[in-house]
Write a protein that holds these residues in place. Structure first.
Motif, PDB file in Angstrom:
ATOM      1  N   VAL A  74       0.841  -1.353   0.059  1.00 22.92           N
ATOM      2  CA  VAL A  74      -0.253   0.268   0.433  1.00 22.92           C
ATOM      3  C   VAL A  74       0.891   1.072  -0.005  1.00 22.92           C
ATOM      4  O   VAL A  74       0.556   1.891  -0.977  1.00 22.92           O
ATOM      5  CB  VAL A  74      -0.661  -0.443   1.376  1.00 22.92           C
ATOM      6  CG1 VAL A  74      -1.582   1.216   1.214  1.00 22.92           C
ATOM      7  CG2 VAL A  74      -2.230  -0.772   1.083  1.00 22.92           C
ATOM      8  N   VAL A  75       1.686   1.443   0.545  1.00 25.65           N
ATOM      9  CA  VAL A  75       2.879   2.466   0.641  1.00 25.65           C
ATOM     10  C   VAL A  75       3.441   1.975  -0.445  1.00 25.65           C
ATOM     11  O   VAL A  75       3.921   3.916  -0.843  1.00 25.65           O
ATOM     12  CB  VAL A  75       3.716   2.041   2.035  1.00 25.65           C
ATOM     13  CG1 VAL A  75       5.206   3.049   1.852  1.00 25.65           C
ATOM     14  CG2 VAL A  75       3.549   2.717   2.836  1.00 25.65           C
ATOM     15  N   PHE A  76       3.839   1.110  -0.914  1.00 20.51           N
ATOM     16  CA  PHE A  76       4.588   1.159  -2.319  1.00 20.51           C
ATOM     17  C   PHE A  76       3.761   2.585  -3.378  1.00 20.51           C
ATOM     18  O   PHE A  76       3.946   3.568  -4.094  1.00 20.51           O
ATOM     19  CB  PHE A  76       4.957   0.103  -2.577  1.00 20.51           C
ATOM     20  CG  PHE A  76       6.552  -0.526  -2.025  1.00 20.51           C
ATOM     21  CD1 PHE A  76       7.239   0.147  -1.610  1.00 20.51           C
ATOM     22  CD2 PHE A  76       6.444  -1.865  -1.966  1.00 20.51           C
ATOM     23  CE1 PHE A  76       7.971   0.592  -1.416  1.00 20.51           C
ATOM     24  CE2 PHE A  76       7.568  -2.055  -1.572  1.00 20.51           C
ATOM     25  CZ  PHE A  76       8.348  -0.957  -0.818  1.00 20.51           C
ATOM     26  N   ALA A 113       3.130  10.313   2.869  1.00 20.32           N
ATOM     27  CA  ALA A 113       3.457   8.029   2.849  1.00 20.32           C
ATOM     28  C   ALA A 113       3.065   7.420   4.007  1.00 20.32           C
ATOM     29  O   ALA A 113       2.842   6.476   4.503  1.00 20.32           O
ATOM     30  CB  ALA A 113       4.364   7.605   1.751  1.00 20.32           C
ATOM     31  N   LEU A 114       4.375   7.788   4.886  1.00 23.00           N
ATOM     32  CA  LEU A 114       4.592   7.668   6.331  1.00 23.00           C
ATOM     33  C   LEU A 114       2.829   7.200   6.754  1.00 23.00           C
ATOM     34  O   LEU A 114       2.478   6.552   7.599  1.00 23.00           O
ATOM     35  CB  LEU A 114       5.199   7.960   6.697  1.00 23.00           C
ATOM     36  CG  LEU A 114       5.853   7.813   8.165  1.00 23.00           C
ATOM     37  CD1 LEU A 114       6.256   6.435   7.759  1.00 23.00           C
ATOM     38  CD2 LEU A 114       6.437   8.238   9.093  1.00 23.00           C
ATOM     39  N   ILE A 115       2.175   8.084   6.925  1.00 18.16           N
ATOM     40  CA  ILE A 115       0.767   8.607   7.606  1.00 18.16           C
ATOM     41  C   ILE A 115       0.099   6.849   6.746  1.00 18.16           C
ATOM     42  O   ILE A 115      -0.830   6.702   7.578  1.00 18.16           O
ATOM     43  CB  ILE A 115      -0.265  10.033   7.256  1.00 18.16           C
ATOM     44  CG1 ILE A 115       0.528  11.088   8.218  1.00 18.16           C
ATOM     45  CG2 ILE A 115      -1.620   9.901   7.371  1.00 18.16           C
ATOM     46  CD1 ILE A 115       0.249  12.199   7.528  1.00 18.16           C
ATOM     47  N   MET A 116      -0.288   7.263   5.377  1.00 14.30           N
ATOM     48  CA  MET A 116      -1.036   5.899   4.882  1.00 14.30           C
ATOM     49  C   MET A 116      -0.439   4.928   5.528  1.00 14.30           C
ATOM     50  O   MET A 116      -0.804   3.649   6.073  1.00 14.30           O
ATOM     51  CB  MET A 116      -0.550   6.444   3.685  1.00 14.30           C
ATOM     52  CG  MET A 116      -1.034   4.708   2.783  1.00 14.30           C
ATOM     53  SD  MET A 116      -2.893   5.161   2.645  1.00 14.30           S
ATOM     54  CE  MET A 116      -3.324   6.476   1.651  1.00 14.30           C
ATOM     55  N   GLY A 117       1.027   4.555   5.833  1.00 11.11           N
ATOM     56  CA  GLY A 117       1.457   3.339   6.404  1.00 11.11           C
ATOM     57  C   GLY A 117       1.231   3.059   7.450  1.00 11.11           C
ATOM     58  O   GLY A 117       0.889   2.491   7.757  1.00 11.11           O
ATOM     59  N   CYS A 118       1.017   4.295   8.005  1.00 11.52           N
ATOM     60  CA  CYS A 118      -0.127   3.945  10.257  1.00 11.52           C
ATOM     61  C   CYS A 118      -0.976   3.827   9.521  1.00 11.52           C
ATOM     62  O   CYS A 118      -1.710   2.989  10.197  1.00 11.52           O
ATOM     63  CB  CYS A 118       0.276   5.512  10.323  1.00 11.52           C
ATOM     64  SG  CYS A 118       2.240   5.582  10.743  1.00 11.52           S
ATOM     65  N   VAL A 119      -1.604   4.079   8.654  1.00 10.40           N
ATOM     66  CA  VAL A 119      -3.317   4.090   8.653  1.00 10.40           C
ATOM     67  C   VAL A 119      -3.542   1.735   9.078  1.00 10.40           C
ATOM     68  O   VAL A 119      -4.734   2.134   9.273  1.00 10.40           O
ATOM     69  CB  VAL A 119      -3.826   4.490   7.424  1.00 10.40           C
ATOM     70  CG1 VAL A 119      -5.194   4.279   7.499  1.00 10.40           C
ATOM     71  CG2 VAL A 119      -3.698   6.327   7.984  1.00 10.40           C
ATOM     72  N   CYS A 120      -2.391   2.017   7.447  1.00  6.92           N
ATOM     73  CA  CYS A 120      -2.640   0.936   7.359  1.00  6.92           C
ATOM     74  C   CYS A 120      -2.238  -0.057   8.548  1.00  6.92           C
ATOM     75  O   CYS A 120      -3.384  -1.375   9.221  1.00  6.92           O
ATOM     76  CB  CYS A 120      -1.699  -0.142   6.278  1.00  6.92           C
ATOM     77  SG  CYS A 120      -2.090   0.920   4.460  1.00  6.92           S
TER      78      CYS A 120
END
Ligand SMILES: Nc1ncnc2c1ncn2[C@@H]1O[C@H](COP(=O)(O)OP(=O)(O)OP(=O)(O)O)[C@@H](O)[C@H]1O
Ligand SMILES: [Mg+2]
Lengths: 249, 242
Positions: A74-76, A113-120
Motif C-alpha cells: 500500500v505504501v509503494f 506516505a508515512l501516514i498512509m502506512g500508519c493507517v494500514c
C-alpha cells in the motif's frame, strides 16, 4: 501543514486505499470464520456442543503479513501516486508553483506516505483486536502488539524513502510501483538467504520489534540496527532530495 | 524602490536536446500586461515555467519583486499565480476541491474560492468531479486557480485555449478588471488579435530568443495590426538566420 493536508486530501480521494483496507479486513474475518467453523466442527464431533472457541483470534494475527506484505504494498502504491503519477499527469506543477520550496514538498509527501502506512498498521491492529475481543481474548497483549507496530514505523520510513528514490529515477507510476516491489523482494531475499549482507540490509529489520520486545538484546546491537535503518533513510532521502531539487518539470 | 515586477537578465535555459531559450532580457513593470507572441517551440512556455520555478535556469539572473527568484522562492511565489500549459487538475476531486488545494496554500477560504468559480462560470459545477469536465471547463478551472490567491503577478500560458466565445471575452474582462486594480500579467497566445486587445507591451519570440519588443501603442501606430508586426519580425529573423 497546509501542504500536508493537501497531499492527504489527494491521496484519500482515491478509493483504492479504502478498498485495500477493506480487503485486508475481510481476509482477517474469513480467516477467523474459517478457524471458528473448523474448530466448531471438531468440538461438535467430540460431542462437546458447538462453542465459539476462546482465543481463536489474537491480536498477534497477521502482524507479519501486515508488516511484510500488506503495508509495504500500500505504501509503494501511495508513493507512486504522490510522485510518479503526479509527474506523469503534470499535476506536480501546481504543487511546485505554490509558495513552498521543493524541499518542503518532498518532506510533506514523505510524511503523507508515512501516514498512509500508519493507517494500514493501525487499522489492521484494531480489526485484529476486535476479533480477539469477540473470541473472548479480551485485551490480552493489546499493549505489546501496539508497541510492536509503533516500533516498526521506523523501518517503514526506510521503505518509503527507497520507493521515493525509485520513483524519481523511473518514469511512470506503474513501472515505479513494479520496480519498488521488485527491489523490495530482492532485498528481502538478501536478508533471508545471504548471511554476509543481511545485517546491512534494512529489510532484515522490518519487524525489528521482535528484537526489542520480550528479549534482552544488548544496547549496542539495538543501536547498530537503528544505525542501519537511519543510515539507509539518510542516504536514500538525500539522493531523492538532490534529484527532486534538480529536475525540470 | 524598484517598480520592476520581473527582471530577466541574459537568461539561458537549454534542455537536454539543446533547445530552449537563450539570452532573454526582459523587464515587466508593475501594472503591465505583457504579451508573449511566438511560433510553436519558440520558448514562451519555457520562460513562464522558469518564472514559476518549475525549471532552473542555466545562466543569467531572474529577479522578481526585487528579489532573487530562486533564493526567495517562497516569498516570490506568494505573489505569483499561474496557469501553465494544460491546467493541473486532479480528476477524482471536484472543482471546488481542486481549487481549494491552491486557495488553501494562499490563505484564501472557501467563500473566496466559490467567488472565483463563479467568476469563471463554473459555480454550478462546483461539486462535480473534474474528470467529467470538458476541455474548456478544465481551462476555466485552471484560470480560477491562477487567480484565487489574488496575486500581484499572473502568468497565463495560452489562457483562451479551448474556451468558447463567451469564455474568451470573459477572460479578457477579468484581465482588464484586475489590471485596473494594479495586477501585472504575462500572457502568451497564438492569437495576435486577442493579445492586441489586452496587452500594453508585446515581446515576439523566435527560436528561443526575443526577436522584437515594443509598446502596444507604438505597434498600433506603425502597423495595421499586431499580426503584421509579428510576421514582419519573424520573417526578418528567419531571413537573418538563413
Ligand atoms: N522538457 C523538455 N525537454 C526538451 N526540450 C524541451 C522541453 N520542453 C520544451 N522543449 C523545447 O524547448 C523549446 C521551447 O519550448 P516551449 O514549450 O517553451 O515553446 P512554446 O513557445 O511554449 O511553444 P508552443 O507555442 O507550442 O506552446 C522547443 O524547441 C521545445 O522542443
Ligand atoms: Mg507553450
Amino acid at each position: 501543514m497546509i501542504a500536508l493536508k493537501n497531499e492527504l486530501i489527494k491521496l484519500f480521494s482515491k478509493k483504492k486505499y479504502i478498498v485495500f483496507i477493506v480487503i485486508a479486513a475481510a481476509v482477517v474475518l474469513i480467516r477467523f470464520l474459517g478457524t471458528a467453523i473448523f474448530s466448531g466442527m471438531i468440538s461438535w464431533a467430540a460431542n462437546n456442543g458447538f462453542s465459539l472457541g476462546k482465543g481463536m483470534a489474537s491480536v498477534y494475527d497477521m502482524i507479519s503479513f501486515n508488516i511484510r506484505v500488506f503495508t509495504p504494498f500500500v505504501v509503494f502504491l501511495a508513493v507512486s501516486d504522490l510522485f510518479s503519477a503526479e509527474i506523469q499527469e503534470d499535476t506536480i506543477k501546481s504543487v511546485l508553483s505554490q509558495p513552498v520550496t521543493r524541499g518542503q514538498v518532498l518532506a510533506v509527501k514523505t510524511v503523507a506516505a508515512l501516514i498512509m502506512g500508519c493507517v494500514c498498521y493501525f487499522s489492521m491492529y484494531i480489526i485484529c483486536l476486535i476479533m480477539q475481543i469477540i473470541s473472548g481474548g479480551g485485551f490480552n497483549n493489546a499493549a505489546t502488539v501496539l508497541l510492536a507496530y509503533v516500533l516498526d514505523i521506523i523501518p517503514l520510513i526506510t521503505l518509503i524513502t527507497m520507493s521515493i528514490c525509485l520513483n524519481l529515477l523511473i518514469k511512470g507510476p506503474a513501472l515505479s510501483l513494479l520496480v519498488s516491489v521488485i527491489a523490495y523482494l530482492a532485498l528481502t531475499y538478501l536478508s533471508y538467504y545471504n548471511g554476509t549482507v543481511s545485517p546491512f540490509v534494512f529489510t532484515s529489520y522490518l519487524e525489528w520489534h521482535k528484537l526489542l520486545i520480550g528479549s534482552t538484546v544488548p544496547v549496542n546491537v539495538i543501536l547498530s540496527r537503528l544505525g542501519i535503518l537511519a543510515g539507509s533513510v539518510l542516504i536514500l532521502y538525500s539522493i531523492s532530495y538532490i534529484m527532486f531539487e534538480n529536475t525540470d518539470f | 524602490m524598484a517598480t520592476e515586477t520581473v527582471r530577466m537578465d541574459a537568461v539561458k535555459k537549454l534542455y537536454k536536446n539543446k533547445r530552449g531559450i537563450r539570452n532573454i532580457t526582459l523587464d515587466v513593470n508593475k501594472g503591465d500586461v505583457l504579451g508573449l507572441l511566438g511560433p510553436n517551440g519558440s520558448g514562451k512556455t519555457t520562460i513562464m515555467k522558469l518564472l514559476c520555478g518549475l525549471i532552473k535556469k542555466d545562466a543569467g539572473e531572474v529577479k522578481m519583486f526585487g528579489l532573487d527568484a530562486e533564493e526567495s522562492f517562497e516569498r516570490v511565489m506568494r505573489k505569483v499565480g499561474s496557469l501553465i500549459e494544460a491546467p493541473a487538475i486532479y480528476k477524482k476531486l471536484s472543482a471546488i476541491d481542486n481549487l481549494m488545494l491552491t486557495a488553501r496554500m494562499r490563505g484564501a477560504d472557501e467563500k473566496r474560492a466559490m467567488q472565483y468559480l463563479e467568476r469563471v462560470g463554473l459555480l454550478q459545477y462546483a461539486n462535480e468531479r473534474a474528470e467529467r469536465f470538458s476541455l474548456g471547463m478544465k481551462q476555466r478551472l485552471g484560470l480560477s486557480m491562477a487567480l484565487v490567491g489574488e496575486p500581484e503577478l499572473v502568468i497565463l500560458d495560452e489562457p483562451v485555449n479551448g474556451l468558447d466565445i463567451e469564455g474568451v471575452v470573459g477572460v479578457r474582462e477579468i484581465i482588464e478588471e484586475l489590471n485596473k486594480k494594479g495586477t501585472t500579467f504575462i500572457i502568451s497566445s497564438h492569437i495576435a488579435s486577442e493579445l492586441e486587445k489586452v496587452c500594453n507591451r508585446v515581446a515576439v519570440l523566435y527560436d528561443g530568443e526575443i526577436a522584437a519588443e515594443n509598446e502596444m501603442s507604438d505597434i498600433e501606430r506603425r502597423y495595421p495590426s499586431l499580426e503584421e508586426y509579428f510576421l514582419e519580425n519573424i520573417r526578418k529573423r528567419r531571413g537573418a538566420l538563413l
